[in-house]
Scaffold this motif. Structure first.
Motif, short mmCIF file in Angstrom:
data_model
loop_
_atom_site.label_atom_id
_atom_site.label_comp_id
_atom_site.label_asym_id
_atom_site.label_seq_id
_atom_site.Cartn_x
_atom_site.Cartn_y
_atom_site.Cartn_z
N ILE A 146 2.86 11.74 2.29
CA ILE A 146 2.04 11.13 1.24
C ILE A 146 3.00 10.35 0.34
O ILE A 146 4.02 10.87 -0.10
CB ILE A 146 1.28 12.21 0.43
CG1 ILE A 146 0.39 13.05 1.33
CG2 ILE A 146 0.51 11.58 -0.72
CD1 ILE A 146 -0.73 12.31 2.01
N GLY A 147 2.68 9.10 0.09
CA GLY A 147 3.55 8.25 -0.72
C GLY A 147 4.38 7.28 0.09
O GLY A 147 5.07 6.43 -0.48
N THR A 148 4.33 7.36 1.42
CA THR A 148 5.07 6.41 2.25
C THR A 148 4.59 4.99 1.96
O THR A 148 3.40 4.73 1.88
CB THR A 148 4.88 6.73 3.76
OG1 THR A 148 5.51 7.98 4.04
CG2 THR A 148 5.47 5.67 4.65
N LYS A 149 5.54 4.08 1.79
CA LYS A 149 5.24 2.68 1.47
C LYS A 149 4.79 1.93 2.72
O LYS A 149 5.36 2.11 3.79
CB LYS A 149 6.47 1.98 0.89
CG LYS A 149 7.10 2.69 -0.29
CD LYS A 149 6.20 2.67 -1.48
CE LYS A 149 6.91 3.28 -2.68
NZ LYS A 149 6.04 3.67 -3.73
N VAL A 150 3.78 1.08 2.54
CA VAL A 150 3.22 0.28 3.64
C VAL A 150 3.12 -1.18 3.17
O VAL A 150 2.58 -1.45 2.11
CB VAL A 150 1.81 0.79 4.03
CG1 VAL A 150 1.21 -0.06 5.14
CG2 VAL A 150 1.85 2.25 4.43
N VAL A 151 3.67 -2.10 3.98
CA VAL A 151 3.57 -3.52 3.71
C VAL A 151 2.82 -4.14 4.87
O VAL A 151 3.16 -3.93 6.02
CB VAL A 151 4.97 -4.18 3.60
CG1 VAL A 151 4.85 -5.68 3.39
CG2 VAL A 151 5.80 -3.56 2.51
N ILE A 152 1.76 -4.91 4.54
CA ILE A 152 0.99 -5.58 5.59
C ILE A 152 1.04 -7.07 5.34
O ILE A 152 0.63 -7.54 4.27
CB ILE A 152 -0.47 -5.08 5.63
CG1 ILE A 152 -0.49 -3.58 5.83
CG2 ILE A 152 -1.24 -5.80 6.74
CD1 ILE A 152 -1.87 -2.97 5.80
N TRP A 179 0.83 -1.19 0.00
CA TRP A 179 0.00 0.00 0.00
C TRP A 179 0.87 1.25 0.00
O TRP A 179 2.08 1.19 0.16
CB TRP A 179 -0.90 0.01 1.23
CG TRP A 179 -1.70 -1.22 1.41
CD1 TRP A 179 -1.34 -2.36 2.10
CD2 TRP A 179 -2.99 -1.50 0.85
NE1 TRP A 179 -2.33 -3.29 2.00
CE2 TRP A 179 -3.35 -2.79 1.26
CE3 TRP A 179 -3.87 -0.76 0.07
CZ2 TRP A 179 -4.55 -3.38 0.90
CZ3 TRP A 179 -5.08 -1.36 -0.28
CH2 TRP A 179 -5.41 -2.65 0.13
N THR A 180 0.23 2.39 -0.13
CA THR A 180 0.89 3.69 -0.06
C THR A 180 -0.02 4.66 0.67
O THR A 180 -1.22 4.70 0.42
CB THR A 180 1.15 4.23 -1.50
OG1 THR A 180 1.91 3.27 -2.22
CG2 THR A 180 1.93 5.53 -1.47
N VAL A 181 0.54 5.42 1.58
CA VAL A 181 -0.24 6.43 2.29
C VAL A 181 -0.65 7.49 1.27
O VAL A 181 0.20 8.03 0.55
CB VAL A 181 0.58 7.09 3.43
CG1 VAL A 181 -0.17 8.27 4.03
CG2 VAL A 181 0.91 6.06 4.50
N PHE A 182 -1.96 7.79 1.18
CA PHE A 182 -2.40 8.79 0.22
C PHE A 182 -3.17 9.94 0.88
O PHE A 182 -3.48 10.92 0.21
CB PHE A 182 -3.24 8.16 -0.91
CG PHE A 182 -4.58 7.64 -0.49
CD1 PHE A 182 -5.69 8.46 -0.45
CD2 PHE A 182 -4.72 6.32 -0.13
CE1 PHE A 182 -6.92 7.97 -0.06
CE2 PHE A 182 -5.94 5.81 0.25
CZ PHE A 182 -7.05 6.65 0.29
N ARG A 183 -3.44 9.84 2.18
CA ARG A 183 -4.13 10.93 2.87
C ARG A 183 -3.74 10.93 4.33
O ARG A 183 -3.66 9.87 4.96
CB ARG A 183 -5.63 10.74 2.73
CG ARG A 183 -6.44 11.87 3.27
CD ARG A 183 -7.88 11.75 2.85
NE ARG A 183 -8.71 12.28 3.91
CZ ARG A 183 -9.89 11.82 4.24
NH1 ARG A 183 -10.41 10.82 3.58
NH2 ARG A 183 -10.56 12.36 5.20
N LYS A 184 -3.49 12.11 4.88
CA LYS A 184 -3.12 12.25 6.28
C LYS A 184 -3.97 13.35 6.91
O LYS A 184 -4.23 14.36 6.28
CB LYS A 184 -1.63 12.64 6.40
CG LYS A 184 -0.66 11.58 5.97
CD LYS A 184 0.78 12.06 6.01
CE LYS A 184 1.21 12.38 7.40
NZ LYS A 184 2.65 12.62 7.55
#
Length: 190
Positions: free
Chosen positions: A182-188, A119-124
């Motif tokens: 915004i754009g930070t990579k997320v691995v779950i 995933w990628t963070v798209f809103r904060k």
């Protein structure tokens, strides 16, 4: 009468001819899996296992109770990356290639599981609220899923209890919010 019968037979023949199936083309084999260099992340499989090893190296033996976290005071340069392990209910944050924080979480309960994947963070939002669940507060919310799933500060009972979001300790969520963009990579995984 003959004309009607003849035109009926012609129509039936036309229908039968149009129903015949053309020779089928064999299905193409699936494309090969991407090489490590083509993946959207530098890491390959086993992100959570590697993050746990990094946490042991950075913070020593971890015996975190619900709501506990560790954060390093020295933050290196580089982009933030997040690894979430649903099996161990742990959240890892990196800056560059160095682990800077680890925390306990509460992920989605049975029937509302937190989705796995990249995933990628798209809103904060510092003061986020749930549109779906009675305007429930979501402090330091960082959304990564189009369906409204995010990680944010919230209650940590020590087991999966959310509607799909990943809950974090308030102070950890606050520090994390200042580190990511915004754009930070997320691995779950899990």
């Amino acid at each position: 009468m003959r004309t009607i019968l003849r035109s009926g037979l012609l129509a039936a023949g036309f229908l039968l001819a149009s129903c015949s199936t053309a020779p089928r083309q064999p299905l193409a084999p699936p494309p090969p899996p991407p090489k490590a260099a083509e993946l959207p992340y530098k890491w390959t499989n086993g992100f959570a296992a590697q993050a746990h090893k990094d946490a042991l190296a950075a913070f020593g033996p971890l015996a975190l109770r619900p709501g506990d976290f560790r954060w390093t005071p020295a933050i290196p340069e580089g982009d933030a990356k997040v690894v979430i392990d649903l099996l161990t209910q742990a959240f890892y944050v990196y800056r560059g290639e160095q682990l800077v924080g680890v925390s306990t979480i509460s992920s989605g309960k049975k029937g509302r599981e937190t989705p796995l994947g990249f995933w990628t963070v798209f809103r904060k939002q510092v003061k986020g609220f749930s549109r779906r669940y009675d305007n429930a507060p979501m402090p330091y919310m960082q959304m990564y899923d189009e369906k409204g799933i995010a990680f944010h500060a919230g209650a940590l009972p020590g087991f999966p209890a959310s509607h799909g979001c990943v809950r974090l300790p308030l102070k950890f969520a606050q520090k994390l919010y200042g580190l990511t963009k915004i754009g930070t990579k997320v691995v779950i995984e899990g």
